[in-house]
Design a protein around this motif. Structure first.
Motif, PDB file in Angstrom:
ATOM      1  N   ALA A 232       0.614  -0.845   0.051  1.00  0.00           N
ATOM      2  CA  ALA A 232       0.017  -0.054   0.139  1.00  0.00           C
ATOM      3  C   ALA A 232       0.703   1.252   0.208  1.00  0.00           C
ATOM      4  O   ALA A 232       1.547   1.110   0.546  1.00  0.00           O
ATOM      5  CB  ALA A 232      -1.010   0.203   1.542  1.00  0.00           C
ATOM      6  N   THR A 233       0.281   2.453  -0.303  1.00  0.00           N
ATOM      7  CA  THR A 233       1.266   2.939  -0.180  1.00  0.00           C
ATOM      8  C   THR A 233       0.618   4.373   0.514  1.00  0.00           C
ATOM      9  O   THR A 233      -0.460   4.728   0.885  1.00  0.00           O
ATOM     10  CB  THR A 233       1.208   4.259  -1.955  1.00  0.00           C
ATOM     11  N   GLY A 234       0.589   5.909   1.022  1.00  0.00           N
ATOM     12  CA  GLY A 234       0.478   6.697   1.993  1.00  0.00           C
ATOM     13  C   GLY A 234       0.926   6.376   3.157  1.00  0.00           C
ATOM     14  O   GLY A 234       1.853   5.112   3.759  1.00  0.00           O
ATOM     15  N   LYS A 235       0.258   6.974   3.812  1.00  0.00           N
ATOM     16  CA  LYS A 235       0.512   6.674   5.476  1.00  0.00           C
ATOM     17  C   LYS A 235      -0.020   5.537   6.268  1.00  0.00           C
ATOM     18  O   LYS A 235      -1.289   5.420   6.421  1.00  0.00           O
ATOM     19  CB  LYS A 235      -0.160   7.649   6.313  1.00  0.00           C
ATOM     20  N   MET A 236       0.743   5.129   6.632  1.00  0.00           N
ATOM     21  CA  MET A 236       0.189   3.889   7.591  1.00  0.00           C
ATOM     22  C   MET A 236       0.431   3.690   9.634  1.00  0.00           C
ATOM     23  O   MET A 236       1.199   4.849  10.133  1.00  0.00           O
ATOM     24  CB  MET A 236       1.852   2.450   7.503  1.00  0.00           C
ATOM     25  N   TYR A 237      -0.411   3.095   9.456  1.00  0.00           N
ATOM     26  CA  TYR A 237      -0.495   2.860  10.971  1.00  0.00           C
ATOM     27  C   TYR A 237      -0.496   1.870  12.165  1.00  0.00           C
ATOM     28  O   TYR A 237      -1.161   0.929  11.312  1.00  0.00           O
ATOM     29  CB  TYR A 237      -1.833   3.730  11.491  1.00  0.00           C
ATOM     30  N   ARG A 238       0.081   1.819  13.500  1.00  0.00           N
ATOM     31  CA  ARG A 238       0.224   0.814  14.186  1.00  0.00           C
ATOM     32  C   ARG A 238      -1.100   0.830  14.759  1.00  0.00           C
ATOM     33  O   ARG A 238      -1.141   1.350  15.912  1.00  0.00           O
ATOM     34  CB  ARG A 238       2.005   0.695  14.601  1.00  0.00           C
ATOM     35  N   VAL A 239      -1.241  -0.951  14.899  1.00  0.00           N
ATOM     36  CA  VAL A 239      -2.584  -0.434  15.374  1.00  0.00           C
ATOM     37  C   VAL A 239      -2.819  -1.874  16.759  1.00  0.00           C
ATOM     38  O   VAL A 239      -2.572  -2.890  16.354  1.00  0.00           O
ATOM     39  CB  VAL A 239      -3.781  -1.006  14.662  1.00  0.00           C
ATOM     40  N   ASN A 240      -2.388  -1.730  18.108  1.00  0.00           N
ATOM     41  CA  ASN A 240      -1.670  -2.399  18.801  1.00  0.00           C
ATOM     42  C   ASN A 240      -3.310  -3.119  18.635  1.00  0.00           C
ATOM     43  O   ASN A 240      -4.484  -2.129  19.935  1.00  0.00           O
ATOM     44  CB  ASN A 240      -1.011  -2.124  20.110  1.00  0.00           C
ATOM     45  N   GLU A 267      -6.136   4.517   4.658  1.00  0.00           N
ATOM     46  CA  GLU A 267      -7.563   3.794   3.845  1.00  0.00           C
ATOM     47  C   GLU A 267      -8.855   2.579   4.569  1.00  0.00           C
ATOM     48  O   GLU A 267      -9.773   2.367   4.134  1.00  0.00           O
ATOM     49  CB  GLU A 267      -7.592   3.103   2.465  1.00  0.00           C
ATOM     50  N   LYS A 268      -7.918   1.627   4.973  1.00  0.00           N
ATOM     51  CA  LYS A 268      -8.445   0.275   5.466  1.00  0.00           C
ATOM     52  C   LYS A 268      -8.714   0.993   7.204  1.00  0.00           C
ATOM     53  O   LYS A 268      -8.820  -0.296   7.354  1.00  0.00           O
ATOM     54  CB  LYS A 268      -7.137  -0.327   5.366  1.00  0.00           C
ATOM     55  N   PHE A 273     -11.465  -1.000  12.292  1.00  0.00           N
ATOM     56  CA  PHE A 273     -11.835  -1.147  13.698  1.00  0.00           C
ATOM     57  C   PHE A 273     -13.060  -1.822  13.746  1.00  0.00           C
ATOM     58  O   PHE A 273     -13.133  -2.423  14.698  1.00  0.00           O
ATOM     59  CB  PHE A 273     -12.255  -0.029  13.513  1.00  0.00           C
ATOM     60  N   LYS A 274     -13.632  -2.203  12.678  1.00  0.00           N
ATOM     61  CA  LYS A 274     -14.826  -3.298  12.781  1.00  0.00           C
ATOM     62  C   LYS A 274     -14.611  -4.283  13.148  1.00  0.00           C
ATOM     63  O   LYS A 274     -15.007  -5.247  13.488  1.00  0.00           O
ATOM     64  CB  LYS A 274     -15.754  -3.115  11.402  1.00  0.00           C
TER      65      LYS A 274
END
Length: 289
Positions: A232-240, A267-268, A273-274
């Motif tokens: 993927a391109t763009g900003k990534m987030y780390r989700v704990n 974008e995902k 979250f859901k």
């Protein structure tokens, strides 16, 4: 009164308790209180039987022959402390506990922990204990007569937010101790986060509406992460994520551990979250990469 979220984060006792101090001429009752406080701090709130107490050192302290600092030195060098926190624990678990027990804080960095590991190899256990108690930091904060206490949110700020987050990994709840009530057991609580100098999310302790206390970063942060954003391109987030339970979705669950780490493109995020909430997970932190 505890500052803001202290009671919700399980550190209210350490936020509101006054330091214990012994001065020449104090009565025996005050000295007994100080001795109790020394054992509670140095032994990490773990239970000490009468037969395990350092009676000779206690007697010398009551007679005024040694100071609070020297009483702590005797206990920290005793077979009791060494058998519980050095012999039975991994190298870096001992070091992070020694910081908590003797300096009242978490290590500031992996480099600081490594210096103690090198001292253990070159000079031995007792020399490492002396390095804590003879340091300028100890003298400036506690001196000869004050029992070390947990620092970082009431007396002064930690040097970094990383150290502040690490401190919550080492100190949680009135009923927990350095021996029990800790998911890390004899392994390092900071784990891979220390080796990589990474911050750790601060989450609430267990309660009726929170399962945050059970969150621990995976031992190998890279291998454990589910890379949903590969390519993927763009900003990534780390989700704990924490709160997964082995049979809360189906009789045989794909979740063998309660904690997982995901790397998700922006974008995902909503979609993930859901899915996480539907499967019983609790998001403990979201950090931009």
């Amino acid at each position: 009164m505890p500052f803001g979220p202290a009671s919700r984060l399980g550190v209210e006792r350490f936020d509101s308790d006054s330091p214990y101090e012994n001065l020449p001429g104090d009565e025996d009752a005050k000295k007994e209180e100080v001795i109790t406080a020394v054992y509670r701090q140095v032994m990490g709130n773990a239970y000490v039987m009468e037969s395990e107490r350092q009676v000779v050192a206690e007697s010398q302290f009551k007679l005024g022959e040694i100071s609070v600092r020297e009483l702590i030195r005797r206990i920290a060098k005793s077979d009791l402390y060494q058998s519980r926190f050095f012999d039975a624990c991994s190298r870096y678990r001992y070091i992070e506990l020694a910081f908590r027990h003797l300096l009242g804080r978490a290590p500031a960095s992996f480099q600081e922990m490594r210096l103690h590991a090198e001292r253990l190899d070159s000079h031995g256990y007792e020399a490492d204990i002396d390095s804590f108690l003879d340091s300028d930091e100890y003298q400036n904060n506690f001196g000869e007569y004050t029992v070390p206490y947990q620092r970082g949110w009431r007396t002064e700020s930690c040097s970094t937010m990383q150290e502040f987050g690490w401190s919550f990994q080492l100190l949680r709840g009135n009923s927990s101790s350095s021996l029990k009530g800790d998911l890390a057991g004899i392994s390092s609580k900071l784990g891979g986060a220390a080796y990589q100098n990474l911050p750790i999310a601060v989450v609430a302790p267990s309660s009726a509406d929170s399962q945050g206390w059970s969150y621990r970063p995976a031992a190998n942060l890279q291998d454990a992460a589910t890379r949903l954003g590969a390519g993927a391109t763009g900003k990534m987030y780390r989700v704990n994520v924490t709160g997964y339970r082995a049979n809360n979705i189906r009789p045989i669950s794909r979740y063998t551990k309660s904690n997982r780490v995901y790397f998700v493109p922006f974008e995902k995020l909503s979609q993930e979250f859901k899915r996480i909430h539907k499967e019983g997970g609790v998001i403990s932190s979201i950090t931009p990469m």
